[in-house]
Motif scaffolding. Structure first.
Motif, PDB file in Angstrom:
ATOM      1  N   TYR A   1       0.837  -1.197   0.000  1.00 43.58           N
ATOM      2  CA  TYR A   1       0.000   0.000   0.000  1.00 43.58           C
ATOM      3  C   TYR A   1       0.872   1.246   0.000  1.00 43.58           C
ATOM      4  CZ  TYR A   1       1.139   0.931   4.880  1.00 43.58           C
ATOM      5  OH  TYR A   1       1.819   1.219   6.026  1.00 43.58           O
ATOM      6  N   LEU A   2       0.215   2.383  -0.180  1.00 42.14           N
ATOM      7  CA  LEU A   2       0.881   3.677  -0.115  1.00 42.14           C
ATOM      8  C   LEU A   2       0.163   4.504   0.933  1.00 42.14           C
ATOM      9  CD1 LEU A   2       3.091   5.465  -1.367  1.00 42.14           C
ATOM     10  CD2 LEU A   2       1.410   6.196  -3.060  1.00 42.14           C
TER      11      LEU A   2
ATOM     12  N   ARG B   1      -5.790   4.085   2.479  1.00 42.83           N
ATOM     13  CA  ARG B   1      -6.084   4.344   3.898  1.00 42.83           C
ATOM     14  C   ARG B   1      -7.505   3.922   4.239  1.00 42.83           C
ATOM     15  NH1 ARG B   1      -3.254   9.585   3.359  1.00 42.83           N
ATOM     16  NH2 ARG B   1      -5.307  10.530   3.224  1.00 42.83           N
ATOM     17  N   LYS B   2      -8.449   4.222   3.361  1.00 41.50           N
ATOM     18  CA  LYS B   2      -9.849   3.862   3.610  1.00 41.50           C
ATOM     19  C   LYS B   2     -10.018   2.345   3.669  1.00 41.50           C
ATOM     20  CE  LYS B   2     -14.495   4.363   1.851  1.00 41.50           C
ATOM     21  NZ  LYS B   2     -15.354   4.698   0.754  1.00 41.50           N
ATOM     22  N   ILE B   3      -9.425   1.638   2.721  1.00 41.91           N
ATOM     23  CA  ILE B   3      -9.527   0.171   2.678  1.00 41.91           C
ATOM     24  C   ILE B   3      -8.889  -0.443   3.916  1.00 41.91           C
ATOM     25  CG2 ILE B   3      -8.709  -1.896   1.454  1.00 41.91           C
ATOM     26  CD1 ILE B   3      -9.143  -0.220  -1.167  1.00 41.91           C
ATOM     27  N   LEU B   4      -7.696   0.021   4.282  1.00 37.45           N
ATOM     28  CA  LEU B   4      -7.013  -0.518   5.458  1.00 37.45           C
ATOM     29  C   LEU B   4      -7.786  -0.233   6.749  1.00 37.45           C
ATOM     30  CD1 LEU B   4      -3.277   0.264   4.624  1.00 37.45           C
ATOM     31  CD2 LEU B   4      -4.464  -1.915   4.441  1.00 37.45           C
TER      32      LEU B   4
ATOM     33  N   GLU C   1     -10.984  -0.080   7.008  1.00 34.22           N
ATOM     34  CA  GLU C   1     -12.201  -0.887   7.029  1.00 34.22           C
ATOM     35  C   GLU C   1     -11.953  -2.377   7.262  1.00 34.22           C
ATOM     36  OE1 GLU C   1     -14.311  -0.029   3.420  1.00 34.22           O
ATOM     37  OE2 GLU C   1     -14.771   2.019   4.051  1.00 34.22           O
ATOM     38  N   MET C   2     -10.711  -2.808   7.240  1.00 38.75           N
ATOM     39  CA  MET C   2     -10.439  -4.232   7.419  1.00 38.75           C
ATOM     40  C   MET C   2      -9.514  -4.489   8.598  1.00 38.75           C
ATOM     41  SD  MET C   2      -7.942  -4.969   4.105  1.00 38.75           S
ATOM     42  CE  MET C   2      -7.403  -6.594   4.551  1.00 38.75           C
ATOM     43  N   ASP C   3      -9.546  -5.708   9.096  1.00 44.21           N
ATOM     44  CA  ASP C   3      -8.657  -6.116  10.171  1.00 44.21           C
ATOM     45  C   ASP C   3      -7.335  -6.543   9.543  1.00 44.21           C
ATOM     46  OD1 ASP C   3      -7.324  -7.141  12.344  1.00 44.21           O
ATOM     47  OD2 ASP C   3      -8.704  -8.825  12.647  1.00 44.21           O
ATOM     48  N   THR C   4      -6.300  -5.759   9.740  1.00 41.53           N
ATOM     49  CA  THR C   4      -5.001  -6.034   9.127  1.00 41.53           C
ATOM     50  C   THR C   4      -4.029  -6.724  10.081  1.00 41.53           C
ATOM     51  OG1 THR C   4      -4.183  -3.841   9.733  1.00 41.53           O
ATOM     52  CG2 THR C   4      -5.208  -4.062   7.556  1.00 41.53           C
ATOM     53  N   SER C   5      -4.493  -7.128  11.245  1.00 39.66           N
ATOM     54  CA  SER C   5      -3.593  -7.681  12.263  1.00 39.66           C
ATOM     55  C   SER C   5      -2.891  -8.965  11.805  1.00 39.66           C
ATOM     56  CB  SER C   5      -4.338  -7.925  13.573  1.00 39.66           C
ATOM     57  OG  SER C   5      -5.390  -8.853  13.378  1.00 39.66           O
ATOM     58  N   ALA C   6      -3.486  -9.713  10.891  1.00 35.79           N
ATOM     59  CA  ALA C   6      -2.873 -10.959  10.425  1.00 35.79           C
ATOM     60  C   ALA C   6      -2.021 -10.759   9.170  1.00 35.79           C
ATOM     61  CB  ALA C   6      -3.964 -11.996  10.138  1.00 35.79           C
ATOM     62  N   TYR C   7      -1.891  -9.514   8.725  1.00 32.14           N
ATOM     63  CA  TYR C   7      -1.179  -9.202   7.487  1.00 32.14           C
ATOM     64  C   TYR C   7       0.180  -8.566   7.748  1.00 32.14           C
ATOM     65  CZ  TYR C   7      -5.540  -9.893   4.919  1.00 32.14           C
ATOM     66  OH  TYR C   7      -6.671 -10.435   4.370  1.00 32.14           O
ATOM     67  N   ILE C   8       1.090  -8.807   6.834  1.00 31.63           N
ATOM     68  CA  ILE C   8       2.342  -8.059   6.793  1.00 31.63           C
ATOM     69  C   ILE C   8       2.047  -6.849   5.921  1.00 31.63           C
ATOM     70  CG2 ILE C   8       4.729  -8.050   5.967  1.00 31.63           C
ATOM     71  CD1 ILE C   8       4.633 -11.163   6.280  1.00 31.63           C
TER      72      ILE C   8
ATOM     73  N   ARG D   1      -2.383  -0.122  -6.495  1.00 36.48           N
ATOM     74  CA  ARG D   1      -2.508  -0.355  -5.069  1.00 36.48           C
ATOM     75  C   ARG D   1      -3.920  -0.132  -4.585  1.00 36.48           C
ATOM     76  NH1 ARG D   1       0.003   4.112  -6.720  1.00 36.48           N
ATOM     77  NH2 ARG D   1      -0.808   6.054  -5.947  1.00 36.48           N
ATOM     78  N   PRO D   2      -4.230  -0.716  -3.448  1.00 37.08           N
ATOM     79  CA  PRO D   2      -3.407  -1.670  -2.714  1.00 37.08           C
ATOM     80  C   PRO D   2      -3.414  -3.027  -3.394  1.00 37.08           C
ATOM     81  CG  PRO D   2      -5.545  -1.512  -1.661  1.00 37.08           C
ATOM     82  CD  PRO D   2      -5.543  -0.518  -2.806  1.00 37.08           C
ATOM     83  N   ILE D   3      -2.446  -3.837  -3.040  1.00 39.21           N
ATOM     84  CA  ILE D   3      -2.421  -5.234  -3.462  1.00 39.21           C
ATOM     85  C   ILE D   3      -2.514  -6.051  -2.183  1.00 39.21           C
ATOM     86  CG2 ILE D   3      -1.090  -7.090  -4.517  1.00 39.21           C
ATOM     87  CD1 ILE D   3       0.138  -4.997  -6.388  1.00 39.21           C
ATOM     88  N   ILE D   4      -3.546  -6.872  -2.114  1.00 42.02           N
ATOM     89  CA  ILE D   4      -3.812  -7.671  -0.919  1.00 42.02           C
ATOM     90  C   ILE D   4      -3.670  -9.144  -1.266  1.00 42.02           C
ATOM     91  CG2 ILE D   4      -5.506  -8.248   0.860  1.00 42.02           C
ATOM     92  CD1 ILE D   4      -6.791  -5.457   0.260  1.00 42.02           C
ATOM     93  N   ILE D   5      -2.737  -9.814  -0.599  1.00 41.56           N
ATOM     94  CA  ILE D   5      -2.528 -11.246  -0.805  1.00 41.56           C
ATOM     95  C   ILE D   5      -3.175 -11.985   0.362  1.00 41.56           C
ATOM     96  CG2 ILE D   5      -0.844 -13.105  -1.051  1.00 41.56           C
ATOM     97  CD1 ILE D   5       1.159 -10.957  -2.025  1.00 41.56           C
ATOM     98  N   ASN D   6      -4.094 -12.870   0.038  1.00 36.41           N
ATOM     99  CA  ASN D   6      -4.801 -13.689   1.032  1.00 36.41           C
ATOM    100  C   ASN D   6      -4.484 -15.150   0.773  1.00 36.41           C
ATOM    101  OD1 ASN D   6      -6.316 -11.752   2.497  1.00 36.41           O
ATOM    102  ND2 ASN D   6      -7.672 -11.540   0.752  1.00 36.41           N
ATOM    103  N   GLU D   7      -3.336 -15.597   1.206  1.00 37.25           N
ATOM    104  CA  GLU D   7      -2.954 -17.016   1.071  1.00 37.25           C
ATOM    105  C   GLU D   7      -2.925 -17.477  -0.392  1.00 37.25           C
ATOM    106  OE1 GLU D   7      -2.411 -19.012   4.039  1.00 37.25           O
ATOM    107  OE2 GLU D   7      -2.803 -17.282   5.287  1.00 37.25           O
TER     108      GLU D   7
END
Length: 111
Positions: free
Chosen positions: A6-7, A14-17, A19-26, A89-95
Motif C-alpha cells: 500500500y501507499l 487508507r480507507k480500505i485498510l 475498514e479491514m482487520d489487518t492484524s494478520a497481514y504483513i 494499489r493496494p495489493i492484498i494477498i490472502n494465502e
C-alpha cells in the motif's frame, strides 16, 4: 502468506485498510520500502501479467507520455521497479488469491 502492499498517502488505501482487520497481514508501505524484484515476480506468478499490476493512473504515466508508447511486459516490470507510483494499489494477498487495486470491480486472482 497474508500481505498488503500500500501507499500511506493514498486516500483509497487508507480507507480500505481502515475498514479491514489487518492484524494478520504483513504491511509494506511501497514508498518507504520499495517492492523488490523477487516480490514483483511473486505477484506476477499470480497474475501472469505485469500490466495488470501497473497503474496507468499514476501522474508520471502522463508526464512521461507513456500512453503514446507501445509498452511490453518487460517495460511494465521495469517501470514498476523504477518508480513506486506505478504499482497499482493496494495489493492484498490472502494465502491463495490476490486483490489488486481499488476499483469497485476488483476480481480476485487465484493461484
Amino acid at each position: 502468506m497474508k500481505k498488503i502492499y500500500y501507499l500511506k498517502t493514498c486516500d483509497k488505501c487508507r480507507k480500505i485498510l481502515k475498514e479491514m482487520d489487518t492484524s494478520a497481514y504483513i504491511l509494506q508501505e511501497i514508498k518507504t520500502e520499495p517492492i523488490t524484484v523477487k516480490q514483483l515476480d511473486e505477484l506476477y506468478s499470480y497474475t501472469k501479467s505485469y500490466e495488470v499490476l501497473f497503474s496507468k493512473m499514476a501522474k508520471k504515466y502522463k508526464q512521461m507520455d507513456l500512453k503514446n508508447q507501445k509498452l511490453h511486459e518487460n517495460d511494465f516490470r521495469q517501470l514498476i521497479l523504477d518508480e513506486y507510483t506505478f504499482l497499482k494499489r493496494p495489493i492484498i494477498i490472502n494465502e491463495t488469491e490476490v486483490l489488486i487495486g481499488n476499483s469497485k470491480k476488483i476480481i480476485p486472482i487465484s493461484k
